[in-house]
Design an enzyme around this catalytic site. Sequence first.
Site, PDB file in Angstrom:
ATOM      1  N   ARG A 159       0.867  -1.170   0.000  1.00  0.00           N
ATOM      2  CA  ARG A 159       0.000   0.000   0.000  1.00  0.00           C
ATOM      3  C   ARG A 159       0.911   1.228   0.000  1.00  0.00           C
ATOM      4  O   ARG A 159       2.029   1.177   0.510  1.00  0.00           O
ATOM      5  CB  ARG A 159      -0.888   0.018   1.241  1.00  0.00           C
ATOM      6  CG  ARG A 159      -1.799  -1.202   1.400  1.00  0.00           C
ATOM      7  CD  ARG A 159      -2.571  -1.144   2.713  1.00  0.00           C
ATOM      8  NE  ARG A 159      -3.469  -2.283   2.855  1.00  0.00           N
ATOM      9  CZ  ARG A 159      -3.164  -3.413   3.480  1.00  0.00           C
ATOM     10  NH1 ARG A 159      -1.963  -3.556   4.040  1.00  0.00           N
ATOM     11  NH2 ARG A 159      -4.037  -4.404   3.574  1.00  0.00           N
ATOM     12  N   LYS A 182      -2.005  -2.677   8.055  1.00  0.00           N
ATOM     13  CA  LYS A 182      -3.195  -2.234   8.768  1.00  0.00           C
ATOM     14  C   LYS A 182      -3.326  -2.943  10.100  1.00  0.00           C
ATOM     15  O   LYS A 182      -2.993  -4.119  10.240  1.00  0.00           O
ATOM     16  CB  LYS A 182      -4.448  -2.503   7.924  1.00  0.00           C
ATOM     17  CG  LYS A 182      -4.603  -1.561   6.728  1.00  0.00           C
ATOM     18  CD  LYS A 182      -5.927  -1.805   6.038  1.00  0.00           C
ATOM     19  CE  LYS A 182      -6.155  -0.801   4.905  1.00  0.00           C
ATOM     20  NZ  LYS A 182      -7.456  -1.023   4.233  1.00  0.00           N
ATOM     21  N   HIS A 250      -2.520   2.912  -6.092  1.00  0.00           N
ATOM     22  CA  HIS A 250      -3.079   1.684  -5.515  1.00  0.00           C
ATOM     23  C   HIS A 250      -3.329   0.627  -6.593  1.00  0.00           C
ATOM     24  O   HIS A 250      -3.312  -0.572  -6.300  1.00  0.00           O
ATOM     25  CB  HIS A 250      -4.373   1.991  -4.773  1.00  0.00           C
ATOM     26  CG  HIS A 250      -4.777   0.916  -3.806  1.00  0.00           C
ATOM     27  ND1 HIS A 250      -4.048   0.622  -2.666  1.00  0.00           N
ATOM     28  CD2 HIS A 250      -5.821   0.048  -3.818  1.00  0.00           C
ATOM     29  CE1 HIS A 250      -4.632  -0.358  -2.012  1.00  0.00           C
ATOM     30  NE2 HIS A 250      -5.713  -0.728  -2.690  1.00  0.00           N
ATOM     31  N   ARG A 253      -0.693  -1.997  -6.806  1.00  0.00           N
ATOM     32  CA  ARG A 253      -0.838  -3.123  -5.871  1.00  0.00           C
ATOM     33  C   ARG A 253      -1.803  -4.161  -6.450  1.00  0.00           C
ATOM     34  O   ARG A 253      -1.564  -5.367  -6.364  1.00  0.00           O
ATOM     35  CB  ARG A 253      -1.326  -2.580  -4.532  1.00  0.00           C
ATOM     36  CG  ARG A 253      -1.689  -3.615  -3.479  1.00  0.00           C
ATOM     37  CD  ARG A 253      -1.996  -2.876  -2.176  1.00  0.00           C
ATOM     38  NE  ARG A 253      -2.857  -3.618  -1.283  1.00  0.00           N
ATOM     39  CZ  ARG A 253      -2.429  -4.473  -0.353  1.00  0.00           C
ATOM     40  NH1 ARG A 253      -1.138  -4.723  -0.240  1.00  0.00           N
ATOM     41  NH2 ARG A 253      -3.282  -5.087   0.446  1.00  0.00           N
ATOM     42  N   HIS A 276      -3.857  -9.282   3.564  1.00  0.00           N
ATOM     43  CA  HIS A 276      -5.305  -9.313   3.742  1.00  0.00           C
ATOM     44  C   HIS A 276      -5.659 -10.154   4.968  1.00  0.00           C
ATOM     45  O   HIS A 276      -5.129 -11.246   5.164  1.00  0.00           O
ATOM     46  CB  HIS A 276      -5.992  -9.934   2.523  1.00  0.00           C
ATOM     47  CG  HIS A 276      -6.051  -9.016   1.338  1.00  0.00           C
ATOM     48  ND1 HIS A 276      -6.285  -9.451   0.057  1.00  0.00           N
ATOM     49  CD2 HIS A 276      -5.915  -7.668   1.256  1.00  0.00           C
ATOM     50  CE1 HIS A 276      -6.294  -8.422  -0.770  1.00  0.00           C
ATOM     51  NE2 HIS A 276      -6.063  -7.330  -0.073  1.00  0.00           N
ATOM     52  N   TYR A 285      -9.432 -11.179  -6.882  1.00  0.00           N
ATOM     53  CA  TYR A 285      -8.478 -11.181  -7.993  1.00  0.00           C
ATOM     54  C   TYR A 285      -8.698 -12.343  -8.946  1.00  0.00           C
ATOM     55  O   TYR A 285      -8.218 -12.304 -10.078  1.00  0.00           O
ATOM     56  CB  TYR A 285      -7.042 -11.190  -7.448  1.00  0.00           C
ATOM     57  CG  TYR A 285      -6.704  -9.887  -6.762  1.00  0.00           C
ATOM     58  CD1 TYR A 285      -6.546  -8.716  -7.492  1.00  0.00           C
ATOM     59  CD2 TYR A 285      -6.610  -9.806  -5.383  1.00  0.00           C
ATOM     60  CE1 TYR A 285      -6.278  -7.506  -6.869  1.00  0.00           C
ATOM     61  CE2 TYR A 285      -6.339  -8.607  -4.741  1.00  0.00           C
ATOM     62  CZ  TYR A 285      -6.175  -7.461  -5.497  1.00  0.00           C
ATOM     63  OH  TYR A 285      -5.930  -6.266  -4.878  1.00  0.00           O
TER      64      TYR A 285
END
Length: 306
Positions: A159, A182, A250, A253, A276, A285
């Site tokens: 990110r 995150k 982004h 990514r 994730h 994806y």
Amino acid sequence: MNEAAAFLVARAEVLAAWHAHLTDARRRSPHTVRAYMATAGRVMDALEAYDWAALARVDTAGLRHFLAERREDGIANISVARELSALRGFLSFAREKAGMVKPAPPRLRGPRIKRGIPRPITPDEATDLADLVAVNARDDWQGLRDRAVLLLLYGAGLRIAEALSLTGADWPMGDRLTITGKRSKQRVIAILPAVREAIAAYLAACPYPVERDKALFRTVKGAALYQSAVQKAVADARGMLGLPDTATPHALRHSFATHLLGAGADLRSIQELLGHASLSSTQVYTRVDAAVLLDAYRNAHPRAED
């Protein structure tokens, strides 16, 4: 103290406590903190609920009233869903502060969101974008810096906030790097030789020394490089290349994940590389890869439309 002043004091105290909870206890990103703070302020003003007790009394009807007003402001479904998510956390926190035994907030179903698929760009477009951003930069060292950042996004799936959070302590790099993403979740990513070489070229030209406690990517004045500067550089370059508006930092990514999947990588590995929390976030994806294959088939097969 008059009533209006008392309300302002109570409001400030509530928001200060909510800010501390988000940053210290929940360890949310600065972007999330800003968004959640704005939502808290809006709902307090809309419902005139300025202390813990008043917030604890907010019911489903009150929430519907607030969200209806936000709708009138013209916000889209996805923004309503984000606002509702922020409200649930804020009202749960308020109910705990008010001493309620069951702090769960009022139930309210959010709008249905049609989940789109990420829009990756091709490998050539990714490298062309990074190269043109470098050419467009005011100084050579800034161009090398921006190119290194974009190659980190594309070559390592970072990110943009993760790339810009790197410090001198992360250099020199080997072929592995531990990233804190995150919610302070750590993961190990692979650093390709081309990415490492791009960073080394930038650091060799950078007028500022590498310092363990300072940002690796610096502005002209030596401060930490900020996201909007990278986003603007990409926006300028994509226009020159004829790329769509979806070709953002982004998107690099997204491209990283899509191209890995197309090369045969399994979803679990991609999930770990992207950081994730849920495999469902990575499964999107598979839809991207199928769409790319279908487009290629339609463009190449003479009877694809039959």
